[in-house]
Design an enzyme around this catalytic site. Sequence first.
Site, PDB file in Angstrom:
ATOM      1  CG  ASN A   9      54.220 -12.506  59.503  1.00 14.87           C
ATOM      2  OD1 ASN A   9      55.430 -12.669  59.672  1.00 14.87           O
ATOM      3  ND2 ASN A   9      53.648 -11.302  59.440  1.00 14.87           N
ATOM      4  CD1 TRP A  10      55.894 -18.594  61.854  1.00 18.04           C
ATOM      5  CD2 TRP A  10      57.920 -19.299  62.524  1.00 18.04           C
ATOM      6  NE1 TRP A  10      55.878 -19.965  61.850  1.00 18.04           N
ATOM      7  CE2 TRP A  10      57.113 -20.425  62.252  1.00 18.04           C
ATOM      8  CE3 TRP A  10      59.234 -19.493  62.939  1.00 18.04           C
ATOM      9  CZ2 TRP A  10      57.575 -21.730  62.405  1.00 18.04           C
ATOM     10  CZ3 TRP A  10      59.699 -20.791  63.093  1.00 18.04           C
ATOM     11  CH2 TRP A  10      58.879 -21.898  62.826  1.00 18.04           C
ATOM     12  CE  LYS A  11      52.897 -10.415  62.788  1.00 21.08           C
ATOM     13  NZ  LYS A  11      51.928  -9.460  63.273  1.00 21.08           N
ATOM     14  CG  HIS A  94      53.315  -7.364  57.787  1.00 23.48           C
ATOM     15  ND1 HIS A  94      53.198  -6.569  58.905  1.00 23.48           N
ATOM     16  CD2 HIS A  94      52.512  -8.434  57.991  1.00 23.48           C
ATOM     17  CE1 HIS A  94      52.357  -7.161  59.753  1.00 23.48           C
ATOM     18  NE2 HIS A  94      51.937  -8.289  59.228  1.00 23.48           N
ATOM     19  CD  GLU A  96      53.723  -6.426  62.500  1.00 28.28           C
ATOM     20  OE1 GLU A  96      54.629  -7.236  62.222  1.00 28.28           O
ATOM     21  OE2 GLU A  96      52.655  -6.760  63.053  1.00 28.28           O
ATOM     22  CD  GLU A 166      48.270  -9.409  57.477  1.00 24.55           C
ATOM     23  OE1 GLU A 166      48.167 -10.479  58.075  1.00 24.55           O
ATOM     24  OE2 GLU A 166      49.284  -8.686  57.523  1.00 24.55           O
ATOM     25  N   GLY A 172      47.364  -8.521  65.665  1.00 20.91           N
ATOM     26  CA  GLY A 172      47.939  -8.696  66.998  1.00 20.91           C
ATOM     27  C   GLY A 172      47.098  -8.117  68.119  1.00 20.91           C
ATOM     28  CB  SER A 212      43.162 -11.225  65.591  1.00 16.66           C
ATOM     29  OG  SER A 212      43.966 -10.202  66.158  1.00 16.66           O
ATOM     30  N   GLY A 233      49.566 -14.549  62.215  1.00 20.22           N
ATOM     31  CA  GLY A 233      50.710 -14.156  63.026  1.00 20.22           C
ATOM     32  C   GLY A 233      50.788 -14.991  64.293  1.00 20.22           C
ATOM     33  N   GLY A 234      50.309 -14.422  65.381  1.00 18.51           N
ATOM     34  CA  GLY A 234      50.414 -15.045  66.703  1.00 18.51           C
ATOM     35  C   GLY A 234      50.071 -16.526  66.740  1.00 18.51           C
TER      36      GLY A 234
HETATM   37  P1  PGA Z   1      48.150 -11.703  63.937  1.00 19.88           P
HETATM   38  O1  PGA Z   1      49.151 -11.178  62.818  1.00 19.88           O
HETATM   39  O2  PGA Z   1      47.549 -12.978  63.418  1.00 19.88           O
HETATM   40  O3  PGA Z   1      49.020 -11.922  65.155  1.00 19.88           O
HETATM   41  O4  PGA Z   1      47.122 -10.654  64.158  1.00 19.88           O
HETATM   42  C1  PGA Z   1      48.815 -11.268  61.456  1.00 19.88           C
HETATM   43  C2  PGA Z   1      49.880 -10.619  60.612  1.00 19.88           C
HETATM   44  O5  PGA Z   1      50.422  -9.582  61.010  1.00 19.88           O
HETATM   45  O6  PGA Z   1      50.217 -11.128  59.534  1.00 19.88           O
END
Ligand code: PGA
Length: 247
Positions: A9-11, A94, A96, A166, A172, A212, A233-234
């Site tokens: 997930n590149w956001k 998601h 967010e 999640e 994050g 994470s 994500g990251g």
């Molecule tokens: P993260 O993000 O791996 O940076 O914690 C995961 C996500 O939000 O899908």
Amino acid sequence: MRRKIIAGNWKMNKTPSEAVALINELKPLVETQDADVVFCVPAISLIPALEAAKGSNIEIGAQNMYFEESGAYTGEIAPNMLTEVGVKYVIIGHSERREYFAETDETVNKKVLKAFEHGITPIICCGESLTQREQGVTIDFVRQQVKIAFLGVTKEQAKTAVIAYEPIWAIGTGKVATTDQAEEVCRAIRQCIAEIYDDETANEIRIQYGGSVSAASAKELFSQANIDGGLVGGASLKTDFGKIVNY
Ligand code: PGA
């Protein structure tokens, strides 16, 4: 045996040219026969990403989609815009988007139904806040999210869905859930699917853990009985993603 699915997930990261460069860099590192690999990139990069991923095992996914076919919805992207260019997956709900863009269980459900109608596989996100975990309502809360997300979804559709568990406090933050915490909730989600549909559907649906995930934690997490891969994500923006895919 469920096939693993590892999605990045590149956001809101990487411009279109940066996206192409990153895909070219990661392409050889994420090569595998053993798992589905999906890069969920920003909407403006979907087309160049699809082009860059051609001939590789990388599938391209979107991070959001609207639940109407077309019309006066400024700024939104319709499902047939995604399918026309070859997008196969879409992240729905998601945390967010729920937090910053007012998505609710109801809009998540509408989007899930619309994605299935268009043959796009939804990666349906759920997960509790730290407060909810401390209050001991994690499983109740996640079950509710899952039950509403799947309202009106047929058994045949549900079998092909991906659910991403999640925990919000792990996203994050570098604070990955323990393997036991992740497995406990993923098992409860599978049980919930068995209650809504049946054991067969529960056995086929794929459930990811996200929050994470790193090259160091992937192997143990993805080896759990009810965890079928991850939403990352990251670490999906780095060469680490290759290590996660080939955990
Ligand atoms: P993260 O993000 O791996 O940076 O914690 C995961 C996500 O939000 O899908």
